[in-house]
Design a protein around this motif. Structure first.
Motif, PDB file in Angstrom:
ATOM      1  N   PHE A  46       0.854  -1.185   0.000  1.00 30.22           N
ATOM      2  CA  PHE A  46       0.000   0.000   0.000  1.00 30.22           C
ATOM      3  C   PHE A  46       0.893   1.240   0.000  1.00 30.22           C
ATOM      4  N   LYS A  47       0.644   2.141  -0.936  1.00 32.76           N
ATOM      5  CA  LYS A  47       1.431   3.369  -1.043  1.00 32.76           C
ATOM      6  C   LYS A  47       0.560   4.591  -0.771  1.00 32.76           C
ATOM      7  N   VAL A  48      -0.401   4.407   0.117  1.00 35.10           N
ATOM      8  CA  VAL A  48      -1.341   5.492   0.420  1.00 35.10           C
ATOM      9  C   VAL A  48      -0.639   6.661   1.089  1.00 35.10           C
ATOM     10  N   GLY A  49       0.303   6.364   1.963  1.00 32.62           N
ATOM     11  CA  GLY A  49       0.946   7.406   2.757  1.00 32.62           C
ATOM     12  C   GLY A  49       1.640   8.467   1.932  1.00 32.62           C
ATOM     13  N   GLU A  50       2.142   8.086   0.744  1.00 34.86           N
ATOM     14  CA  GLU A  50       2.859   9.041  -0.094  1.00 34.86           C
ATOM     15  C   GLU A  50       1.914  10.073  -0.709  1.00 34.86           C
ATOM     16  N   GLU A  51       0.612   9.769  -0.782  1.00 36.92           N
ATOM     17  CA  GLU A  51      -0.350  10.660  -1.406  1.00 36.92           C
ATOM     18  C   GLU A  51      -1.155  11.455  -0.380  1.00 36.92           C
ATOM     19  N   LEU A  52      -1.137  11.010   0.868  1.00 37.21           N
ATOM     20  CA  LEU A  52      -1.974  11.649   1.885  1.00 37.21           C
ATOM     21  C   LEU A  52      -1.323  12.908   2.444  1.00 37.21           C
ATOM     22  N   LYS A  53      -2.137  13.897   2.666  1.00 34.60           N
ATOM     23  CA  LYS A  53      -1.715  15.115   3.353  1.00 34.60           C
ATOM     24  C   LYS A  53      -2.745  15.452   4.415  1.00 34.60           C
ATOM     25  N   TYR A  54      -2.251  15.786   5.596  1.00 30.41           N
ATOM     26  CA  TYR A  54      -3.178  16.093   6.684  1.00 30.41           C
ATOM     27  C   TYR A  54      -3.943  17.372   6.339  1.00 30.41           C
ATOM     28  N   PRO A  55      -5.264  17.331   6.369  1.00 29.90           N
ATOM     29  CA  PRO A  55      -6.056  18.513   5.975  1.00 29.90           C
ATOM     30  C   PRO A  55      -5.845  19.687   6.929  1.00 29.90           C
ATOM     31  N   THR A  57      -8.055  22.048   7.595  1.00 25.63           N
ATOM     32  CA  THR A  57      -9.271  22.118   8.405  1.00 25.63           C
ATOM     33  C   THR A  57      -9.947  20.756   8.349  1.00 25.63           C
ATOM     34  N   LEU A  58     -10.142  20.152   9.509  1.00 28.52           N
ATOM     35  CA  LEU A  58     -10.696  18.808   9.563  1.00 28.52           C
ATOM     36  C   LEU A  58     -12.223  18.879   9.540  1.00 28.52           C
ATOM     37  N   THR A  59     -12.791  18.560   8.389  1.00 27.18           N
ATOM     38  CA  THR A  59     -14.237  18.560   8.215  1.00 27.18           C
ATOM     39  C   THR A  59     -14.703  17.149   7.840  1.00 27.18           C
ATOM     40  N   LYS A  60     -16.025  16.970   7.801  1.00 30.31           N
ATOM     41  CA  LYS A  60     -16.568  15.675   7.388  1.00 30.31           C
ATOM     42  C   LYS A  60     -16.110  15.331   5.970  1.00 30.31           C
ATOM     43  N   ARG A  61     -16.071  16.316   5.089  1.00 30.43           N
ATOM     44  CA  ARG A  61     -15.650  16.081   3.709  1.00 30.43           C
ATOM     45  C   ARG A  61     -14.219  15.562   3.655  1.00 30.43           C
ATOM     46  N   ASN A  62     -13.324  16.153   4.444  1.00 28.14           N
ATOM     47  CA  ASN A  62     -11.919  15.743   4.421  1.00 28.14           C
ATOM     48  C   ASN A  62     -11.714  14.354   5.008  1.00 28.14           C
ATOM     49  N   VAL A  63     -12.479  14.022   6.036  1.00 25.29           N
ATOM     50  CA  VAL A  63     -12.406  12.667   6.602  1.00 25.29           C
ATOM     51  C   VAL A  63     -12.868  11.650   5.570  1.00 25.29           C
ATOM     52  N   LEU A  64     -13.939  11.969   4.865  1.00 24.49           N
ATOM     53  CA  LEU A  64     -14.471  11.076   3.835  1.00 24.49           C
ATOM     54  C   LEU A  64     -13.476  10.915   2.683  1.00 24.49           C
ATOM     55  N   LYS A  65     -12.834  12.000   2.269  1.00 27.34           N
ATOM     56  CA  LYS A  65     -11.855  11.943   1.190  1.00 27.34           C
ATOM     57  C   LYS A  65     -10.653  11.083   1.585  1.00 27.34           C
ATOM     58  N   THR A  66     -10.253  11.179   2.835  1.00 29.49           N
ATOM     59  CA  THR A  66      -9.115  10.386   3.303  1.00 29.49           C
ATOM     60  C   THR A  66      -9.432   8.898   3.242  1.00 29.49           C
ATOM     61  N   ILE A  96     -23.001  16.479  11.880  1.00 32.70           N
ATOM     62  CA  ILE A  96     -22.069  17.507  11.418  1.00 32.70           C
ATOM     63  C   ILE A  96     -22.240  17.697   9.913  1.00 32.70           C
ATOM     64  N   ASP A  97     -22.328  18.936   9.467  1.00 35.56           N
ATOM     65  CA  ASP A  97     -22.461  19.224   8.038  1.00 35.56           C
ATOM     66  C   ASP A  97     -21.179  18.876   7.289  1.00 35.56           C
ATOM     67  N   LEU A  98     -21.277  18.793   5.974  1.00 34.96           N
ATOM     68  CA  LEU A  98     -20.173  18.326   5.149  1.00 34.96           C
ATOM     69  C   LEU A  98     -18.912  19.164   5.308  1.00 34.96           C
ATOM     70  N   ASP A  99     -19.053  20.476   5.393  1.00 34.62           N
ATOM     71  CA  ASP A  99     -17.892  21.354   5.516  1.00 34.62           C
ATOM     72  C   ASP A  99     -17.781  21.988   6.900  1.00 34.62           C
ATOM     73  N   GLU A 100     -18.412  21.377   7.872  1.00 33.62           N
ATOM     74  CA  GLU A 100     -18.336  21.871   9.251  1.00 33.62           C
ATOM     75  C   GLU A 100     -17.159  21.217   9.965  1.00 33.62           C
ATOM     76  N   LYS A 101     -16.471  21.972  10.794  1.00 33.70           N
ATOM     77  CA  LYS A 101     -15.324  21.457  11.533  1.00 33.70           C
ATOM     78  C   LYS A 101     -15.782  20.458  12.582  1.00 33.70           C
ATOM     79  N   VAL A 102     -15.075  19.336  12.685  1.00 29.11           N
ATOM     80  CA  VAL A 102     -15.462  18.286  13.628  1.00 29.11           C
ATOM     81  C   VAL A 102     -15.029  18.660  15.040  1.00 29.11           C
ATOM     82  N   SER A 103     -15.548  17.929  16.030  1.00 29.87           N
ATOM     83  CA  SER A 103     -15.232  18.207  17.424  1.00 29.87           C
ATOM     84  C   SER A 103     -13.795  17.800  17.750  1.00 29.87           C
ATOM     85  N   GLU A 104     -13.312  18.263  18.879  1.00 33.90           N
ATOM     86  CA  GLU A 104     -11.941  17.984  19.300  1.00 33.90           C
ATOM     87  C   GLU A 104     -11.723  16.490  19.533  1.00 33.90           C
TER      88      GLU A 104
END
Length: 351
Positions: A46-55, A57-66, A96-104
């Motif tokens: 698996f070479k996923v790590g080479e393509e991943l970048k920590y978002p 702003t952590l939103t529902k959309r970014n978690v889903l994309k990851t 949580i909405d798609l582009d809303e920031k998630v909880s801590e």
């Protein structure tokens, strides 16, 4: 592409993969059916790590994309991906909405999961299920499917047990599958039944790919409820259980379903999740429980007590009462004299 330079030399240059350099005697890493394959070692990586970048702003959309960047059709890293599925379900439950920031709290869980994804390159899986040696004659190949559930998820894993004429027998992981538990309140026995269903479907797909009859597959579950349901007639249960037991009966026999303790069930790893370092070194996950390497006489005894099934999933029995208009039939119960069904029923039972 081949993992042999001699084979590649016999293939016309125009028909080879573009990145192959025969003179360098070094075989590259290529894509194979969506997976990344090291040709020289004949392993999946698996070479996923080479393509991943920590978002940022952590939103529902970014978690889903990851989560969507991980392509694992055979469930090699199901104990890792299931944690992302559980995290995503938790976000949905918090509305949580798609582009809303998630909880801590969710952000901390995501950070831990993300750090494991960046190290997925450490995982290497042998492509061949059977030892790649012409001297190893396979005398028997059987499949064993394990199913398990937890409060958050359920899943299954399939293993191939190969007996060889000139070598020790081997047990290899073939495929795994995980799903998160239903959002609505569901009893533990029903979740255990859903795990059995996903194990059945995974075994069917594996048998089709390997051209093996499903009647030779052994299914292992630590749920006595499910094993008792399978050993009874489906029509006596409520719709949810009856439909699924009916599918199991049409495909397999009750004798194929056996009991195993939770500590010897590798599907427990799928349903609960595991850290990457634990997964890499886990013989339990990659090779299954030790008893698969032993003869039939030394495997767990199939302890399934044929006692009455739980009444919660049994169909209700309908009682019919006849109201007699004859004056001399005083012994008959007259339902019209009661305003509540419970009072009528208690009167009937007490005589």
């Amino acid at each position: 592409m081949s993992n042999s330079c001699e084979v590649l030399q016999a293939i016309p240059k125009l028909d080879r993969a573009a990145e192959i350099d025969i003179e360098a005697r070094h075989l590259p890493t290529t894509k194979a059916l969506g997976m990344t394959r090291k040709a020289e070692k004949d392993t999946f990586i698996f070479k996923v790590g080479e393509e991943l970048k920590y978002p940022q702003t952590l939103t529902k959309r970014n978690v889903l994309k990851t989560g969507a960047r991980i392509f694992d059709p055979l469930g090699f890293i199901a104990p890792i991906t299931v944690k992302g599925k559980i995290l995503m379900q938790e976000i949905w439950l918090n509305r949580i909405d798609l582009d809303e920031k998630v909880s801590e709290g969710i952000a901390q869980k995501f950070h831990q999961w993300f750090s494991e994804l960046t190290e997925l390159k450490k995982v290497e899986i042998q492509r061949c299920i059977i030892e790649n040696n012409v001297d190893y004659l396979v005398t028997e190949l059987t499949l064993h499917t394990f199913v398990h559930d937890s409060a958050n998820a359920y899943g299954a894993s399939v293993y191939a047990r190969c007996e060889h004429e000139n070598a020790p027998l081997s047990v290899r992981f073939i495929a795994g599958k995980s799903r998160v538990a239903l959002l609505e309140s569901t009893s533990i026995p029903r979740l255990e039944l859903l795990a059995a269903m996903i194990g059945l479907k995974l075994a069917q797909a594996t048998c089709k790919a390997l051209n093996i009859d499903i009647s030779t597959v052994t299914f292992w579950s630590d749920s006595r409820n499910v094993l008792q349901w399978i050993r009874n007639q489906s029509r006596q249960f409520k719709t949810f259980v009856a439909n699924r037991i009916g599918v199991i009966h049409r495909t397999t026999t009750p004798q194929q379903w056996r009991h195993v303790s939770s500590k010897e069930n590798p599907a427990d790893v799928v349903s609960r999740g595991q850290t990457l370092n634990e997964l890499i070194d886990s013989k339990f996950w990659w090779q299954g429980p030790e008893f698969l390497k032993k003869p039939e006489s030394e495997r767990p005894v199939n302890k399934v007590e044929m006692r009455g099934c739980s009444k919660d999933e049994m169909k209700s029995k309908v009682m019919l009462f006849n109201s007699d208009t004859e004056k001399d039939a005083k012994w008959r119960l007259k339902a019209k004299n009661y305003s509540q069904w419970k009072k009528c029923l208690s009167e009937y039972l007490l005589g």
